[in-house]
Scaffold this active site. Structure first.
Site, PDB file in Angstrom:
ATOM      1  N   HIS A 140     -46.371   3.534 -11.428  1.00  0.00           N
ATOM      2  CA  HIS A 140     -45.292   4.232 -10.723  1.00  0.00           C
ATOM      3  C   HIS A 140     -45.811   5.433  -9.936  1.00  0.00           C
ATOM      4  O   HIS A 140     -45.464   5.623  -8.767  1.00  0.00           O
ATOM      5  CB  HIS A 140     -44.228   4.692 -11.730  1.00  0.00           C
ATOM      6  CG  HIS A 140     -43.191   5.569 -11.100  1.00  0.00           C
ATOM      7  ND1 HIS A 140     -43.274   6.949 -11.132  1.00  0.00           N
ATOM      8  CD2 HIS A 140     -42.086   5.272 -10.384  1.00  0.00           C
ATOM      9  CE1 HIS A 140     -42.245   7.451 -10.472  1.00  0.00           C
ATOM     10  NE2 HIS A 140     -41.514   6.458 -10.015  1.00  0.00           N
ATOM     11  N   ASN A 171     -87.290   6.130   9.260  1.00  0.00           N
ATOM     12  CA  ASN A 171     -87.789   7.168   8.361  1.00  0.00           C
ATOM     13  C   ASN A 171     -89.200   6.858   7.886  1.00  0.00           C
ATOM     14  O   ASN A 171     -90.131   7.673   8.019  1.00  0.00           O
ATOM     15  CB  ASN A 171     -86.860   7.315   7.145  1.00  0.00           C
ATOM     16  CG  ASN A 171     -85.508   7.882   7.520  1.00  0.00           C
ATOM     17  OD1 ASN A 171     -85.291   8.264   8.654  1.00  0.00           O
ATOM     18  ND2 ASN A 171     -84.605   7.942   6.556  1.00  0.00           N
ATOM     19  N   ASP A 172     -89.393   5.669   7.304  1.00  0.00           N
ATOM     20  CA  ASP A 172     -90.716   5.311   6.807  1.00  0.00           C
ATOM     21  C   ASP A 172     -91.703   5.077   7.947  1.00  0.00           C
ATOM     22  O   ASP A 172     -92.890   5.400   7.829  1.00  0.00           O
ATOM     23  CB  ASP A 172     -90.638   4.061   5.915  1.00  0.00           C
ATOM     24  CG  ASP A 172     -90.296   4.417   4.474  1.00  0.00           C
ATOM     25  OD1 ASP A 172     -90.305   5.624   4.148  1.00  0.00           O
ATOM     26  OD2 ASP A 172     -90.004   3.510   3.672  1.00  0.00           O
ATOM     27  N   CYS A 228     -81.931   0.607  11.659  1.00  0.00           N
ATOM     28  CA  CYS A 228     -80.978   1.083  10.652  1.00  0.00           C
ATOM     29  C   CYS A 228     -81.408   2.409  10.053  1.00  0.00           C
ATOM     30  O   CYS A 228     -80.832   2.871   9.076  1.00  0.00           O
ATOM     31  CB  CYS A 228     -80.794   0.041   9.548  1.00  0.00           C
ATOM     32  SG  CYS A 228     -82.321  -0.385   8.678  1.00  0.00           S
TER      33      CYS A 228
END
Length: 805
Positions: free
Chosen positions: A425, A708-709, A756
């Site tokens: 509810h 990044n890597d 990505c």
């Protein structure tokens, strides 16, 4: 009979006579029972019977006098006058013709069901109830396990009186209904013996995101009043409609609820609530087979009512399983009245906390309802007698709420309850009035204090957070109407399945990176090899804790595979049929070691960033079996759940031969490149991936650049070292040349190339560089997506000739 209608003579056109609930039961028995949907039989006492009772006892002028000038904001006066009306009705004499007809109809039911006195549920059905534009559900009373004609007559009169409960009076008056424009019919329905089995609620639309593709099913042990009243935290399941329609087993989520109480038959004409045994709490109240049966019922019901209305009509359904005959029954169905009323807008609003996470003091968590943030002073209300203490703008904190609480809920800036799930509810009303709610907190009434200032945040996924103090937050309104469709596909990075359906509403063309490690960390919370060893009968470190996570599952393998399927499936379904690229797990040894059960399976490494990670793990004897489980889960998502939009990506592949070895293990698990259109990509994050791209692309269907890597290994910079952090820069010319070489190599081989990594989210100039060099897709964090969408569209408009369609 003038005042009785058996359900099998009713249809949806009979609402003025028998109310929405009874008309709907008749509609289902006549139209859906032939399709295999079980609906318990019975009869309706018509609204004319209610009017006869009022008329013959001369009650209308007395009731109008009591309702005259009533201010529903004065809760004490509301309670006083509503009680006086109920007492008038309860003391009234039932007309003789009604008594006779009800007794005769009940006797016919008894003959039909082959018993002397059949046990029935007696439920109110208001003539303005269960309409798409006015939800009167739950405003009146229900009585269960009613047996014998005298008890039935008394229960019917009590239903008539419940047209004037505090909540019903408040609800009608706040929505402009005259108290005599609504009459009450009563449904008398054969009881389903769910006290010996389970019961629950189904919504054929997601109550949170509003997605029309989801079916939400809640389940508890025992009679269903506990779930309707929000008195227990139920099991929660999601089923995906598009693949369900194609015949797939499309369960996206199973979440075990505490189910602390179970309602069963008591003495004659009564029910009792008792604590659920621990063994039952730790088990799901529905099997997968029953879950799929109910989902199929729900789909047929929604399709039928949508066809009747000549428009999409999502449904709110109550179900029960009979412990005697083992069958599933639909006991109610009505239009859903919150999400279905929301218009399709060309803008969206997001709310964000401005206070940094490190500076927030978390007090309590629970299940988030909605996506809003609210704040104010805590007001702990334990009963209706305390309603007068509640002030406008307070944060309502309660054990649970029921429809009597609606007058105070309307004043609240947010709602917090100890008990209840997404369909309780408190959750339904909070959505309807547009305030954030956090339900199922277990002990909020103990952990929070009256007058304490708090911030209630439902803007951080499925879990709701209550923070100390009045934290700053902002509301962002995003105009979607002017956005075109860039030729460079713009994907999203999505790790958290809990937010997938919410962020999928943003303009996007798919998911470029779904991280498996997020799912393992948050859904499984255990080293995969520890689970594998347990499946072989071996003991492992932290075993007791791990078995605690496994509640609801018989063995470690089914636990692991189901949880991976649910996490990946939720993301894949949210974006279906757009592509979703799932990167297989890429933990480092130090991260794996700190998982439950992980210490025995990991060695210390001086530099885990370039150590035993990615593809090297997948074919090693020390991890191969766990990787096969991961692949089995991905195969199930694609083949059994029907989410063939999932593509697979392998991280940190150091050599082409290593790629072949990892793919060979995938094949052993039945995940075969090319089968069911499966594409396998590699992360391009090592200089070797760029330099030997022609060889790698003989193994893989394409690349997704992990900037990044790739930056770290191109520049020889440890990205975790503060000492040389200033050198780490994806805009470095050496890195940009690597990016261009990777794009050119994939274009030459006719293979997919995307990115990505973090760089496009942080730097518009990197986005511009990638677009100019013809990258296929850019995957961005959700908070960067709209900004970059505009950037890319502008770039393509400026130089269309450089883009390959």
């Amino acid at each position: 009979m003038h005042y009785i209608r058996f359900f099998d003579t009713l249809g949806i056109g009979d609402i003025p006579s028998v109310g929405g609930k009874n008309a709907s039961l008749g509609e289902m028995i006549r139209s859906l029972a032939p399709l295999g949907i079980n609906v318990p039989g019975g009869f309706a006492v018509t609204a004319d019977a209610y009017r006869l009772l009022i008329s013959e006892n001369g009650l209308e002028p007395k009731i109008r006098l009591l309702m005259e000038g009533l201010d529903i904001g004065d809760v004490e006066r509301l309670q006083e006058r509503a009680k006086a009306v109920r007492e008038l009705i309860l003391s009234a004499e039932m007309p003789a013709v009604l008594v006779q007809e009800i007794q005769e109809a009940y006797a016919q039911m008894a003959i039909h069901y082959g018993s002397g006195d059949v046990d029935v549920a007696v439920r109110s059905s208001a003539t303005a109830e269960d309409l798409p534009d006015a939800s009167f559900a739950g405003q009146q009373e229900s009585y269960l396990n009613i047996n014998g004609a005298d008890a039935l007559l008394e229960s019917i009169k009590r239903c008539f009186a419940s047209l004037f409960t505090n909540r019903a009076v408040s609800y009608r008056q706040s929505r402009g209904y005259d108290h005599f424009s609504v009459a009450l019919s009563v449904g008398v329905q054969k009881m389903v013996r769910s006290d010996l089995a389970s019961s629950g609620i189904i919504f054929t639309i997601d109550t949170e995101s509003g997605s029309k593709d989801l079916i939400l099913i809640n389940a508890i042990w025992g009679l269903g009043e506990n779930i309707v009243g929000g008195k227990v935290n139920p099991d929660e399941f999601y089923v995906f409609k598009p693949t369900l329609k194609k015949g797939h087993q499309s369960i996206l989520k199973r979440q075990l609820g505490s189910k602390a109480m179970s309602m069963r038959y008591g003495d004659a004409n009564s029910t009792i609530n008792e604590e659920t045994p621990q063994e039952r709490r730790d088990r799901y109240a529905l099997s997968d087979e029953d879950l799929m049966t109910l989902a199929g019922y729900a789909l047929k019901i929604e399709e039928h009512y949508s066809a009747q209305a000549d428009e999409y009509r999502p449904m709110d359904i109550e179900w029960a399983k009979d412990g005697l005959d083992g069958k599933l029954y639909i006991v109610q169905a009505r239009p859903e009245t919150v999400q279905s009323r929301k218009s399709e807008t060309l803008y969206m609003e997001n709310q964000y906390l401005l206070t940094p996470a490190a500076e927030r003091k978390l007090l309590v968590t629970g299940t988030a309802v909605g996506e809003k943030i609210g704040s104010g002073r805590v007001s702990i209300i334990r009963s209706q007698e305390e309603f007068h203490r509640f002030a406008e703008g307070d944060v309502l904190v309660a054990d649970a709420t029921d429809p009597d609480w609606e007058p105070v809920m309307k004043k609240a800036s947010a709602v917090i309850t100890n008990r209840g799930g997404r369909t309780c509810h408190a959750a339904i009303v909070a959505r309807e009035i547009g305030v954030p709610a956090i339900v199922g907190c277990n002990n909020a009434t103990q952990l929070l204090a009256d007058a304490q200032e708090v911030t209630v945040s439902c803007a951080e996924g499925e879990k709701g957070h209550i923070y100390e103090g009045l934290l700053e937050y902002e509301t962002e309104r995003i105009d979607l109407s002017a956005l075109g469709e860039p030729k460079t596909r713009l994907f999203m990075n999505v790790g958290n399945p809990q937010i997938a359906f919410s962020v999928a509403k943003l303009p996007n063309q798919g998911v470029g990176l779904a991280r498996m490690e997020f799912i393992i960390n948050n859904y499984i919370n255990t080293h995969p090899m520890a689970l594998y060893k347990m499946s072989q009968g071996e003991s492992v470190q932290d075993e007791e804790k791990i078995r605690g996570f496994m509640k609801g599952y018989d063995d470690p393998k089914s636990f692991f595979i189901n949880k991976v399927c649910e996490g990946v499936g939720m993301i894949a379904a949210a974006f279906y049929p757009r592509p979703v690229i799932v990167r297989t797990s890429d933990f480092k040894s130090n991260e794996y070691k700190h998982m439950n059960g992980g210490a025995a399976f990991e060695r210390d490494e001086e530099n885990p960033m370039i150590g035993f990670r990615g593809a090297s793990r997948y074919y090693s004897q020390s991890y191969k079996e766990a990787f096969k489980w991961e692949c089995e889960a991905l195969k199930r998502v694609r083949d059994e759940m029907g989410l063939e939009n999932v593509k697979v990506m392998l991280p940190f592949v150091r050599t082409p031969d290593e790629g072949r070895k990892a793919i060979a293990v995938m094949n052993e698990a039945g995940l075969v490149q090319g089968e069911n259109a499966l594409e396998i990509y590699a992360m391009c994050e090592i200089p070797a991936n760029v330099i030997l791209a022609d060889e790698f692309l003989k193994v893989f269907d394409g690349y997704s650049i992990g900037s990044n890597d790739l930056t770290q290994l191109t520049l020889g910079v440890d990205r975790d070292s503060a000492l040389i952090a200033h050198i780490f820069d994806e805009r470095n010319e050496a890195v940009k040349r690597m990016l261009k070489m990777a794009i050119d190599a994939c274009k030459k081989e006719g293979k997919y190339i995307g990115i990505c990594g973090q760089a496009p989210s942080d730097y518009p100039e990197i986005t511009e560089f990638l677009v100019e060099n013809g990258i296929d897709s850019i995957s961005l964090n959700p908070d960067s997506l709209l900004k970059m969408w505009q950037v890319v569209a502008a770039l393509e408009e400026k130089a269309p000739a450089k883009k390959k369609p």
